[in-house]
Design an enzyme around this catalytic site. Structure first.
Site, PDB file in Angstrom:
ATOM      1  N   HIS A  31      -6.592  -1.649  -7.541  1.00  0.00           N
ATOM      2  CA  HIS A  31      -6.042  -1.336  -6.025  1.00  0.00           C
ATOM      3  C   HIS A  31      -4.653  -0.758  -6.013  1.00  0.00           C
ATOM      4  O   HIS A  31      -4.492   0.212  -5.010  1.00  0.00           O
ATOM      5  CB  HIS A  31      -6.359  -2.313  -4.971  1.00  0.00           C
ATOM      6  CG  HIS A  31      -5.370  -3.700  -5.027  1.00  0.00           C
ATOM      7  ND1 HIS A  31      -5.325  -4.420  -5.831  1.00  0.00           N
ATOM      8  CD2 HIS A  31      -4.151  -3.475  -4.464  1.00  0.00           C
ATOM      9  CE1 HIS A  31      -4.390  -5.241  -5.706  1.00  0.00           C
ATOM     10  NE2 HIS A  31      -3.588  -4.480  -4.574  1.00  0.00           N
ATOM     11  N   GLU A  66      -1.128   4.334  -6.600  1.00  0.00           N
ATOM     12  CA  GLU A  66       0.053   4.202  -6.003  1.00  0.00           C
ATOM     13  C   GLU A  66       1.305   3.850  -6.573  1.00  0.00           C
ATOM     14  O   GLU A  66       2.439   4.619  -6.624  1.00  0.00           O
ATOM     15  CB  GLU A  66       0.017   3.068  -4.673  1.00  0.00           C
ATOM     16  CG  GLU A  66       1.233   3.156  -4.060  1.00  0.00           C
ATOM     17  CD  GLU A  66       1.007   3.123  -2.492  1.00  0.00           C
ATOM     18  OE1 GLU A  66       0.625   4.183  -2.121  1.00  0.00           O
ATOM     19  OE2 GLU A  66       1.220   2.247  -1.969  1.00  0.00           O
ATOM     20  N   ASP A  67       1.272   2.902  -7.569  1.00  0.00           N
ATOM     21  CA  ASP A  67       2.364   2.465  -8.165  1.00  0.00           C
ATOM     22  C   ASP A  67       2.402   2.856  -9.709  1.00  0.00           C
ATOM     23  O   ASP A  67       3.531   2.454 -10.493  1.00  0.00           O
ATOM     24  CB  ASP A  67       2.316   0.823  -8.578  1.00  0.00           C
ATOM     25  CG  ASP A  67       2.319   0.545  -6.936  1.00  0.00           C
ATOM     26  OD1 ASP A  67       2.766   1.128  -5.994  1.00  0.00           O
ATOM     27  OD2 ASP A  67       1.964  -0.713  -6.752  1.00  0.00           O
TER      28      ASP A  67
HETATM   29 MN    MN Z   1      -1.626  -5.090  -4.099  1.00  0.00          MN
END
Ligand code: MN
Length: 495
Positions: free
Chosen positions: A73, A77-78
């Protein structure tokens, strides 16, 4: 106490095949590689967070795809591993879940302007309508962040805890995931109202010094009387009420803990309804019941459909204990039923109710109940096949069901193909009666317009109009609107 991928496998509530295990392991290895070198505020390796999220998801009975998405998840994004990479490796379903979770993560659900807040809430609901698993992953994500909140600044603790209490816990509740809701609330309680939290904790510790032991004793004693009487018991276990819930009850009873009788409860699960009543008789023969505390929610279920027999008894050493008796089916519905506790707790939770259903009158409650029943019916059709139940959660969950919004951002629940007239009557009969036109997303639409999911509906009314039009009956979708219109038309024309 670092988590390992093996613990994820043992946490699963549903059976996992070896090919599914391989998929989970792949996701784990990719996530671990992608997050390598990143740390959590706690000083742990970052991978511990997605692992913890995956564990929560497995524990509440989610399927492989959801657990895989939970592991991944935070990856797009990271890290440098993109959403497209996720799609290539794990396919569209996982990619769309991960994408949904990432997008939901961008929402700030508190602070800023009221409009932004409402807009965000609206997105949250639309995400729910698209795929409920996105929201469930987000809940697991938030739960783990709450568990590790101590590593943040006081300001951030406050902000996150408040958002959790006002938005996430009620959503968990609405989805019937009591475990997540209860733990979230207790963690919020600890950070937002430390003084009372400590007081309730202390009260519980002193009042029920040996709660665990008490539960053990009563469970052993009950097991033996059940055995003597030859009644078949599927399961018997203790349940301790969450601290935040105890606090809310204490507030109503002048903080007098002796006036709360369901602090400790024992649940007895039996095969058939008839067994419930027989079991109740046996319990009462063994322990004296408290007068006026026997509740038959089987004959008269709670508004949310909850069924069980409750009785409060004087247990070992005169300790007051609640005993809940139910069939396996009732138990599963109460624990697992997405819509369990829907209206009941909704009524208690004024803040949430004001937030979302500011227009909530009996009308809306009725609608909610209809929705709950619809869900239950659907659940019954599917039966107890978990895999099927879970894959059905996908889109079918909200099939034939849409959310529309008032200009103020209130969310109105409607069946598919509902019209502005249905919308108007679900707000208030008077508004329905006086409707002369409607706008959807700012544009004038005919009154038989089929409202689309997420549309903002503005009802145009006039005081001159006092009665509905007979023609509306031909196109309204809700039986509620239909019956209101008929009733209004029957009224005397001149009063
Ligand atoms: Mn998270």
């Amino acid at each position: 106490m670092s988590l390992s991928i093996e613990e994820i496998f043992t946490s699963f509530k549903v059976p996992v095949s070896s090919s599914q295990k391989k998929l989970i392991r792949d996701a784990y290895e990719i996530a671990e590689g992608a997050h390598a070198g990143q740390m959590r505020k706690s000083g742990e390796a970052y991978i511990q967070h997605p692992l913890a999220v995956a564990k929560i998801l497995a524990e509440i009975g989610m399927d492989t795809v959801t657990v895989v998405s939970g592991l991944l998840h935070d990856v797009p994004e990271d890290t440098t591993f993109t959403l497209e990479d996720v799609r290539k490796h794990f396919g569209n379903e996982v990619a769309s879940l991960v994408d949904g979770v990432t997008k939901l993560g961008h929402l700030k659900l508190r602070g800023s302007k009221q409009e932004i807040f409402l807009e965000n809430l609206r997105k949250m609901f639309l995400a729910m309508a698209a795929d409920i698993r996105v929201v469930i992953i987000r809940l697991a994500d938030r739960l783990h962040n709450m568990r590790t909140l101590e590593f943040h600044t006081i300001d951030k603790q406050e902000r996150i805890a408040r958002e959790t209490l006002e938005i996430y816990a009620p959503i968990a509740n609405r989805l019937g995931i009591g475990e997540i809701k209860g733990e979230m609330e207790d963690l919020c309680f600890k950070y937002l109202d430390t003084k009372n939290y400590e007081q309730v904790k202390h009260l519980m510790e002193t009042h029920y010094t040996d709660r665990e032991k008490l539960l053990e004793t009563i469970v052993t004693e009950l097991k033996s009387v059940f055995k003597e009487s030859g009644i078949h018991i599927i399961d018997i276990h203790g349940r301790i009420k969450h601290l935040y819930r105890i606090f809310l009850k204490l507030k109503k009873h002048d903080m007098d803990i002796t006036r709360i009788h369901d602090l400790v409860a024992v649940r007895v699960i039996v095969p058939e309804i008839a067994d419930c009543y027989e079991t109740l008789g046996i319990v009462h023969k063994k322990y004296r019941p408290m007068i006026g505390r026997i509740k038959d929610y089987i004959s008269l279920p709670k508004p949310n459909g909850y069924k069980s027999l409750h009785t409060t008894i004087f247990g070992p050493d005169g300790h007051i204990i609640e005993v809940q008796i139910r069939t396996k089916k009732m138990h599963e519905e109460a624990e697992f039923g997405i819509a369990a506790h829907w209206i009941y707790t909704e009524k208690e939770k004024k803040s949430w109710k004001n937030l979302i259903f500011r227009n909530s009158k009996e009308v809306v409650v009725k609608q909610e109940l209809a929705w709950v029943n619809q869900l239950r019916e659907w659940q019954n059709e599917i039966g107890s096949d978990n895999e099927e139940f879970l894959s059905g959660l996908k889109i079918d969950f909200f099939k034939n069901h849409i959310f529309a919004f008032t200009p103020k951002g209130d969310i109105i629940d409607l069946p598919e193909e509902a019209t502005p007239i249905d919308f108007a009557y679900s707000i208030h009969t008077e508004i329905g009666n006086r409707t002369i036109g409607a706008k959807a997303d700012g544009k004038i639409v005919p009154l038989n317009h089929h409202i689309q999911n997420g549309q903002v509906i503005e009802i145009l009314t006039t005081k001159e109009r006092k009665k509905p039009s007979r023609s509306w009956i031909t196109f309204v979708k809700t039986s509620y609107a239909k019956s209101r219109i008929k009733k209004e038309l029957k009224k005397e024309p001149f009063q």
